[in-house]
Design a protein around this motif. Sequence first.
Motif, PDB file in Angstrom:
ATOM      1  N   LYS A 115       0.560   0.631  10.458  1.00 60.07           N
ATOM      2  CA  LYS A 115       0.248   1.961  10.989  1.00 60.07           C
ATOM      3  C   LYS A 115      -0.906   1.907  11.994  1.00 60.07           C
ATOM      4  N   PHE A 116      -1.910   1.063  11.712  1.00 61.33           N
ATOM      5  CA  PHE A 116      -3.103   1.032  12.552  1.00 61.33           C
ATOM      6  C   PHE A 116      -3.226  -0.260  13.355  1.00 61.33           C
ATOM      7  N   ALA A 117      -2.129  -0.977  13.560  1.00 61.94           N
ATOM      8  CA  ALA A 117      -2.163  -2.245  14.284  1.00 61.94           C
ATOM      9  C   ALA A 117      -2.628  -2.070  15.722  1.00 61.94           C
TER      10      ALA A 117
ATOM     11  N   ASN B 185       0.309  -3.924  -9.933  1.00 58.36           N
ATOM     12  CA  ASN B 185      -0.806  -3.371  -9.154  1.00 58.36           C
ATOM     13  C   ASN B 185      -1.064  -4.203  -7.900  1.00 58.36           C
ATOM     14  N   ILE B 186      -1.016  -5.511  -8.034  1.00 62.98           N
ATOM     15  CA  ILE B 186      -1.220  -6.394  -6.878  1.00 62.98           C
ATOM     16  C   ILE B 186      -0.126  -6.163  -5.846  1.00 62.98           C
ATOM     17  N   ARG B 187       1.117  -6.075  -6.300  1.00 60.01           N
ATOM     18  CA  ARG B 187       2.241  -5.841  -5.382  1.00 60.01           C
ATOM     19  C   ARG B 187       2.092  -4.483  -4.677  1.00 60.01           C
ATOM     20  N   ARG B 188       1.699  -3.456  -5.414  1.00 55.11           N
ATOM     21  CA  ARG B 188       1.524  -2.122  -4.838  1.00 55.11           C
ATOM     22  C   ARG B 188       0.396  -2.121  -3.808  1.00 55.11           C
ATOM     23  N   ARG B 189      -0.731  -2.771  -4.139  1.00 61.19           N
ATOM     24  CA  ARG B 189      -1.846  -2.836  -3.184  1.00 61.19           C
ATOM     25  C   ARG B 189      -1.446  -3.613  -1.929  1.00 61.19           C
ATOM     26  N   ALA B 190      -0.692  -4.679  -2.093  1.00 58.76           N
ATOM     27  CA  ALA B 190      -0.238  -5.465  -0.939  1.00 58.76           C
ATOM     28  C   ALA B 190       0.678  -4.619  -0.051  1.00 58.76           C
ATOM     29  N   GLN B 191       1.573  -3.844  -0.653  1.00 58.36           N
ATOM     30  CA  GLN B 191       2.453  -2.987   0.132  1.00 58.36           C
ATOM     31  C   GLN B 191       1.652  -1.918   0.880  1.00 58.36           C
ATOM     32  N   GLU B 192       0.629  -1.369   0.236  1.00 63.37           N
ATOM     33  CA  GLU B 192      -0.221  -0.388   0.906  1.00 63.37           C
ATOM     34  C   GLU B 192      -0.968  -1.024   2.076  1.00 63.37           C
ATOM     35  N   ASP B 193      -1.479  -2.254   1.869  1.00 69.39           N
ATOM     36  CA  ASP B 193      -2.184  -2.955   2.944  1.00 69.39           C
ATOM     37  C   ASP B 193      -1.263  -3.236   4.120  1.00 69.39           C
TER      38      ASP B 193
END
Length: 191
Positions: free
Chosen positions: A82-84, A68-76
């Motif tokens: 995308k929004f940089a 879950n931590i890895r997935r959330r980090a990839q989403e972040d």
Amino acid sequence: MQDPNLTPEIPPAVEQQPAPQAAPAGADATPETTVEVMPGLEEALRIAELKAAEHHDAWLRAKAEGENIRRRAQEDIAKASKFAAEKFATSMLPVKDSLEAALSVENQTVEKLREGVELTLRQLVSAFEGANLAEENPLGQKFDPNKHQAISTVEADAEPNTVVSVLQKGYLLNDRVIRPALVMVAKARSQ
């Protein structure tokens, strides 16, 4: 013969043990009473299996949490990528608005047009500063191949390897070159 007044000596290796006591009345001295006092192999196995299941469950939970931590980090990371440019894009909107407003005026004088362009340029410079986008104008500086791109060399009174003309300014984003400055570099005069 032996002296009758002497008592026989007991060797030290032989110890006297207390006599076994009789079991209390009604007590059953069978092997089952021994099982109650000391857990048997089946009970030890059952306890070990429970502990193993508990550890396996904890491991599965930790593994799921790590995923879950890895997935959330990839989403972040994906959102950041995308929004940089969102902040920079927001600061560019007033620049676009100013240019559109300048073009919408019908009877514009040269002085008013110049004033509007200068105002728009200040807005653009402010947006660049907010995004840590710095201008590289190396006129009179030593040529740096990491920041400058030499178009040609010319004979000049300046010290050799010095930038004598800037054809196009360069830009650095957080001290990283995103466009090198196009320059002409001085070379020693031929004798």
